[in-house]
Design an enzyme around this catalytic site. Structure first.
Site, PDB file in Angstrom:
ATOM      1  N   CYS A   2      18.643  18.025  20.391  1.00 32.76           N
ATOM      2  CA  CYS A   2      18.742  16.767  19.658  1.00 32.76           C
ATOM      3  C   CYS A   2      19.021  15.589  20.593  1.00 32.76           C
ATOM      4  CB  CYS A   2      19.806  16.820  18.564  1.00 32.76           C
ATOM      5  SG  CYS A   2      19.484  18.008  17.251  1.00 32.76           S
ATOM      6  N   LEU A  51      16.416  18.591  16.621  1.00 33.61           N
ATOM      7  CA  LEU A  51      16.040  19.965  16.903  1.00 33.61           C
ATOM      8  C   LEU A  51      16.737  20.812  15.859  1.00 33.61           C
ATOM      9  CD1 LEU A  51      14.676  22.097  18.744  1.00 33.61           C
ATOM     10  CD2 LEU A  51      16.818  22.179  20.040  1.00 33.61           C
ATOM     11  N   ILE A  53      18.447  23.655  14.010  1.00 33.55           N
ATOM     12  CA  ILE A  53      19.099  24.925  14.340  1.00 33.55           C
ATOM     13  C   ILE A  53      19.875  25.443  13.131  1.00 33.55           C
ATOM     14  CG2 ILE A  53      20.794  26.067  15.833  1.00 33.55           C
ATOM     15  CD1 ILE A  53      20.042  24.101  18.021  1.00 33.55           C
ATOM     16  N   GLU A  76      26.691  21.119  18.414  1.00 32.18           N
ATOM     17  CA  GLU A  76      27.049  22.202  17.507  1.00 32.18           C
ATOM     18  C   GLU A  76      28.570  22.278  17.380  1.00 32.18           C
ATOM     19  OE1 GLU A  76      26.414  27.069  17.066  1.00 32.18           O
ATOM     20  OE2 GLU A  76      25.475  25.963  18.713  1.00 32.18           O
TER      21      GLU A  76
END
Length: 216
Positions: A2, A51, A53, A76
């Site tokens: 990201c 991105l 996930i 994350e």
């Protein structure tokens, strides 16, 4: 991975922000999004390259809004499931399964004290229009990069320095102090970078910006 770009300024830079996120598209090939708030004298724009996930659905798209809050987030949160349950116990409702939404919900309960509960690798920018605050936050280990450029009453943020190049107020000027440090030590001390007026948000730093004023 990201990527994010953002601005806080008396002026709007919507086109430049979109160009900025295009330059960091390799960090997030799965989608892009934008958030603009022009309700005060200082205008705010967030851009994001995603991105996917956690929660691959469109519910995880960013920038993410919840109530009055907005966030553009990279990284994350390892303990987001525990924090999510804490928020649920406090009465929060969730529309996604993302760790991004957990940050917003936790902030709605604890304010900026919530940032110390996050464990993971991350950088994010959060806008709280009620309290006229913007927070730029980076993880304790500094795994996820977050750069900022300040000139007069404008602050730009990006996951990569090249994200600043579409903005005309950004000049590719070498920082002489950084050059001296690099030639002497082989590296540049944070928060400086190789460019003049470009800095890194520090490891574990909570960069708080009051947007209730006309001047930064």
């Amino acid at each position: 991975m990201c990527g994010l770009s953002a601005y806080i300024s008396p002026n709007t830079f919507q086109d430049e922000l979109k160009q900025s996120t295009d330059l960091i598209a390799h960090r997030g090939p799965d989608g892009e999004g934008f958030y603009f708030n022009n309700d005060s004298s200082l205008k705010i724009g967030f851009g994001h390259r995603r991105l996917s996930i956690i929660d691959l659905s469109k519910k995880g798209s960013q920038p993410m809004l919840k109530g009055d809050l907005a966030i553009t987030f990279v990284g994350e949160i390892y303990n987001f499931k525990e924090l999510r349950q804490y928020c649920i116990d406090k009465g929060c409702k969730f529309f996604s399964n993302t760790d991004t939404e957990v940050i917003l919900s936790l902030y709605s309960i604890l304010g900026k004290d919530s940032f110390s509960l996050l464990k993971g690798m991350y950088s994010f920018i959060l806008h709280d229009p009620v309290y006229k605050k913007v927070y730029a936050v980076r993880d304790r280990m500094g795994i996820k990069p977050l750069y900022f450029f300040q000139h007069n009453n404008t602050i730009l943020f990006s996951s990569e320095i090249k994200g600043f190049t579409p903005f005309k107020l950004f000049k590719k000027e070498i920082c002489r102090e950084s050059l001296f440090e690099f030639l002497t030590n082989g590296f540049v001390y944070e928060p400086r970078t190789g460019f003049k007026n470009v800095f890194k948000v520090g490891h574990g730093e909570i960069f708080e910006i009051d947007i209730s004023q006309e001047n930064l």
